[in-house]
Motif scaffolding. Structure first.
Motif, mmCIF file in Angstrom:
data_model
loop_
_atom_site.group_PDB
_atom_site.id
_atom_site.type_symbol
_atom_site.label_atom_id
_atom_site.label_comp_id
_atom_site.label_asym_id
_atom_site.label_seq_id
_atom_site.Cartn_x
_atom_site.Cartn_y
_atom_site.Cartn_z
ATOM 1 N N THR A 60 0.844 -1.188 0.000
ATOM 2 C CA THR A 60 0.000 0.000 0.000
ATOM 3 C C THR A 60 0.880 1.237 0.000
ATOM 4 O O THR A 60 2.082 1.160 0.280
ATOM 5 C CB THR A 60 -0.942 0.013 1.222
ATOM 6 O OG1 THR A 60 -1.855 1.110 1.108
ATOM 7 C CG2 THR A 60 -0.175 0.176 2.528
ATOM 8 N N ALA A 70 -4.647 2.583 -2.474
ATOM 9 C CA ALA A 70 -4.936 1.172 -2.728
ATOM 10 C C ALA A 70 -4.260 0.295 -1.690
ATOM 11 O O ALA A 70 -3.185 0.630 -1.184
ATOM 12 C CB ALA A 70 -4.448 0.783 -4.117
ATOM 13 N N LYS A 72 -3.141 -3.643 -2.011
ATOM 14 C CA LYS A 72 -3.055 -4.683 -3.030
ATOM 15 C C LYS A 72 -2.591 -5.983 -2.377
ATOM 16 O O LYS A 72 -1.593 -5.993 -1.655
ATOM 17 C CB LYS A 72 -2.055 -4.244 -4.100
ATOM 18 C CG LYS A 72 -2.102 -5.055 -5.383
ATOM 19 C CD LYS A 72 -1.108 -6.173 -5.447
ATOM 20 C CE LYS A 72 0.318 -5.724 -5.465
ATOM 21 N NZ LYS A 72 0.725 -5.190 -6.746
ATOM 22 N N MET A 92 -7.083 -5.738 -5.793
ATOM 23 C CA MET A 92 -6.757 -4.415 -5.255
ATOM 24 C C MET A 92 -8.030 -3.810 -4.672
ATOM 25 O O MET A 92 -9.105 -3.950 -5.252
ATOM 26 C CB MET A 92 -6.254 -3.478 -6.347
ATOM 27 C CG MET A 92 -4.837 -3.713 -6.770
ATOM 28 S SD MET A 92 -4.216 -2.298 -7.735
ATOM 29 C CE MET A 92 -2.765 -3.081 -8.452
ATOM 30 N N LEU A 94 -9.568 -0.110 -3.428
ATOM 31 C CA LEU A 94 -9.333 1.339 -3.432
ATOM 32 C C LEU A 94 -10.161 1.964 -2.315
ATOM 33 O O LEU A 94 -11.379 1.744 -2.234
ATOM 34 C CB LEU A 94 -9.733 1.941 -4.783
ATOM 35 C CG LEU A 94 -9.450 3.434 -4.932
ATOM 36 C CD1 LEU A 94 -7.957 3.726 -4.961
ATOM 37 C CD2 LEU A 94 -10.113 3.983 -6.208
ATOM 38 N N ASP A 307 0.679 0.841 -7.088
ATOM 39 C CA ASP A 307 -0.669 0.268 -6.936
ATOM 40 C C ASP A 307 -1.702 1.360 -6.697
ATOM 41 O O ASP A 307 -2.782 1.348 -7.294
ATOM 42 C CB ASP A 307 -0.669 -0.750 -5.788
ATOM 43 C CG ASP A 307 0.249 -1.925 -6.077
ATOM 44 O OD1 ASP A 307 0.229 -2.401 -7.227
ATOM 45 O OD2 ASP A 307 0.981 -2.345 -5.172
ATOM 46 N N THR A 308 -1.360 2.295 -5.822
ATOM 47 C CA THR A 308 -2.287 3.412 -5.581
ATOM 48 C C THR A 308 -2.505 4.203 -6.865
ATOM 49 O O THR A 308 -3.631 4.612 -7.181
ATOM 50 C CB THR A 308 -1.732 4.303 -4.445
ATOM 51 O OG1 THR A 308 -1.979 3.635 -3.197
ATOM 52 C CG2 THR A 308 -2.399 5.676 -4.407
ATOM 53 N N ALA A 311 -4.658 2.026 -9.418
ATOM 54 C CA ALA A 311 -6.044 1.856 -8.936
ATOM 55 C C ALA A 311 -6.812 3.176 -9.049
ATOM 56 O O ALA A 311 -7.996 3.188 -9.417
ATOM 57 C CB ALA A 311 -6.045 1.354 -7.490
ATOM 58 N N SER A 312 -6.143 4.288 -8.756
ATOM 59 C CA SER A 312 -6.809 5.594 -8.858
ATOM 60 C C SER A 312 -7.145 5.899 -10.318
ATOM 61 O O SER A 312 -8.222 6.430 -10.622
ATOM 62 C CB SER A 312 -5.904 6.690 -8.291
ATOM 63 O OG SER A 312 -5.615 6.429 -6.935
#
Lengths: 327, 327
Positions: A60, A70, A72, A92, A94, A307-308, A311-312
């Motif tokens: 994260t 996120a 994950k 994942m 969010l 990942d953040t 995902a965003s």
């Protein structure tokens, strides 16, 4: 106060997000943020499950300015192919960065990880490879071998590609897929040494635990991205190569020191200094390649910031995809 | 190979699982497994987000013999009440222990955590409180104050209950709720000292950072469960009380030492020895209460093993609840 959580499957995600320059830009932005000292990225939660030949990683990161963060989860169960299932799975989640409420669950089976990992390779190539790459080489023949070369080709449109892998049939299949995808000359190259000597850009994509690339194969004008090592004990690059290169760059020093190429180098008593991070190269806080003749190496272990970021991005481009669950 | 993932909301979960002796048995089983050295429970992933007055914890554990393992994400965003939202949220994901595939996503907003946390309090009371408890006391007036007393009453059917909290109106409301739930005499007790001196079983349920219970209030035949501290710096019990007790028990020593009551005690130079864990008391590997006069303290920080146990239980009792998503 009821709100909707969007549940999106891998099939739906594949229709919404693909590996393109937009995704590469977004991952570049995540790395730049990592250089700013305002990102909060805790150590990876890692659970080793030897009794089922498995492992689970949780990553994260909180990036200021992003609407969400996120978490994950990546399980790897390496006996799955015996029962017809892929080794890698996961999802994942969010969350709202303002309230911590769950916004979306991406049941991606690792697809978004594949995309953001390949995009990081392209970011590394963009900032570190020589401006002119005629021949690229990839070691490994799996999903990442394919995606890394497709991503790299977007930023360094090489005209010749060499593929090396332990299994000749898999190398052949990977070469055929990449020939079809890129429309260029692609050859299987049985000797890793030849591949390295003839390439300006090399990406290693294996779970190797002993080096695949030796220090004395390095040559002026070479960039290597090592993205296979992501666990303690994994090692694709001869530790002496890290010393011999003009520049060695980490995605995150704290991760590379325990799970990347830096671990083996330091265990060998090499590389005691703190290397620069890719984000610092992007923002200009650290110097990148200084000449076309430089030898550069980038070590990618995979960050929660990626990942953040992915995902965003997915949340913004979802449209009506997926199933809304009211909670 | 397509399979279904079940998505279940808090409302649906509340219809399927309640705080009862079955759940307490399941949580007891998880603690017993923790004593066996075969459970794999990595350190908690904790992300502190001071800029939004928030924190996120991720817990997991793999328990051999269980079909699945849970990963539980608990965000706490403490400014949420300002905008009409609860501080605590989150979800649990249940994975196959054989393949790592996602089996179910429980969008529980912390409900399952509430249940498994209260059940742990009941397990502690069952194994450590004196056999006869006439008066119980709870410090704190939130959800856990209510649930801990309901759970404890299932295993020690006390006839009188004292409630202590900083806010008299909240204490009154908590006392009324517990009177209605348990059908016994419940009184607000403005002095924590009086509450402790008059009770045989006390549970502390607060986020306190300075002790609420002093060592010189302890008396023969008292059991205290401290379940509030779950982060570094939190502290409900005077460190000298841990020394003064006949027995101090951790849910997990490694967690209590960094996030429970043991942290403050060790910072004060006390409790250098390794205390027993609740699971060891359950299996008989360590001695519990030796006489009705003993003073015992149990320190609960919350374990991933409890999350895996409650999520596995929910999966078995789901029936047709929730939404099936084919992936």
């Amino acid at each position: 106060m009821a709100h909707d959580i969007r549940i999106v499957t891998e099939t739906q995600l594949r229709e919404v997000v693909t590996l393109d320059l937009t995704v590469i830009d977004i991952i570049e932005e995540a790395f730049a943020a990592l250089a700013s000292d305002t990102v909060i990225m805790p150590p990876i939660l890692s659970m080793d499950l030897p009794m089922v030949n498995g492992e689970v990683d949780v990553k994260t990161a909180y990036i200021p300015g992003f609407d969400g963060f996120a978490i994950k989860v990546s399980p790897g169960f390496f006996d799955n192919p015996n029962v017809g299932l892929p080794s890698l799975n996961g999802l994942m989640i969010l969350f709202s960065a303002q309230t911590g409420l769950v916004r979306a669950v991406f049941l991606d089976n690792g697809y978004l990880t594949d995309i953001r990992t390949a995009a990081a390779g392209a970011v590394a190539a963009w900032h570190l490879a020589p401006a002119r790459v005629e021949t690229a080489g990839v070691i490994g023949t799996g999903v990442q071998a394919r995606l890394q070369m497709q991503a790299a080709h977007l930023v360094r449109p090489f005209t010749r590609l060499l593929v090396n892998g332990r299994d000749p049939a898999k190398a052949q299949s990977c070469a055929e897929d990449l020939r079809a995808a890129l429309g260029i000359e692609v050859q299987v190259c049985p000797e890793a040494e030849t591949l390295v000597r003839e390439s300006q850009l090399v990406v290693t994509t294996t779970p190797a635990r002993t080096p695949l690339i030796m220090a004395d194969w390095l040559h002026p004008g070479l960039h290597i991205t090592a993205m296979g090592a992501d666990q303690s004990g994994k090692n694709e690059i001869d530790p002496r190569a890290l010393e011999a290169a003009d520049l060695y760059v980490c995605d995150r020093v704290s991760q590379c020191a325990v799970a990347g190429e830096l671990e083996a180098a330091r265990a060998a008593g090499l590389m005691p200094q703190t290397p620069p991070e890719l984000g610092q190269i992007i923002t200009g806080a650290a110097k990148g390649r200084r000449s076309p003749q430089d030898i550069t190496i980038c070590d990618l272990t995979g960050t929660g910031a990626q990942d953040t970021a992915i995902a965003s991005h997915v949340a913004k481009t979802l449209g009506a995809a997926g199933t809304a669950i009211t909670v």
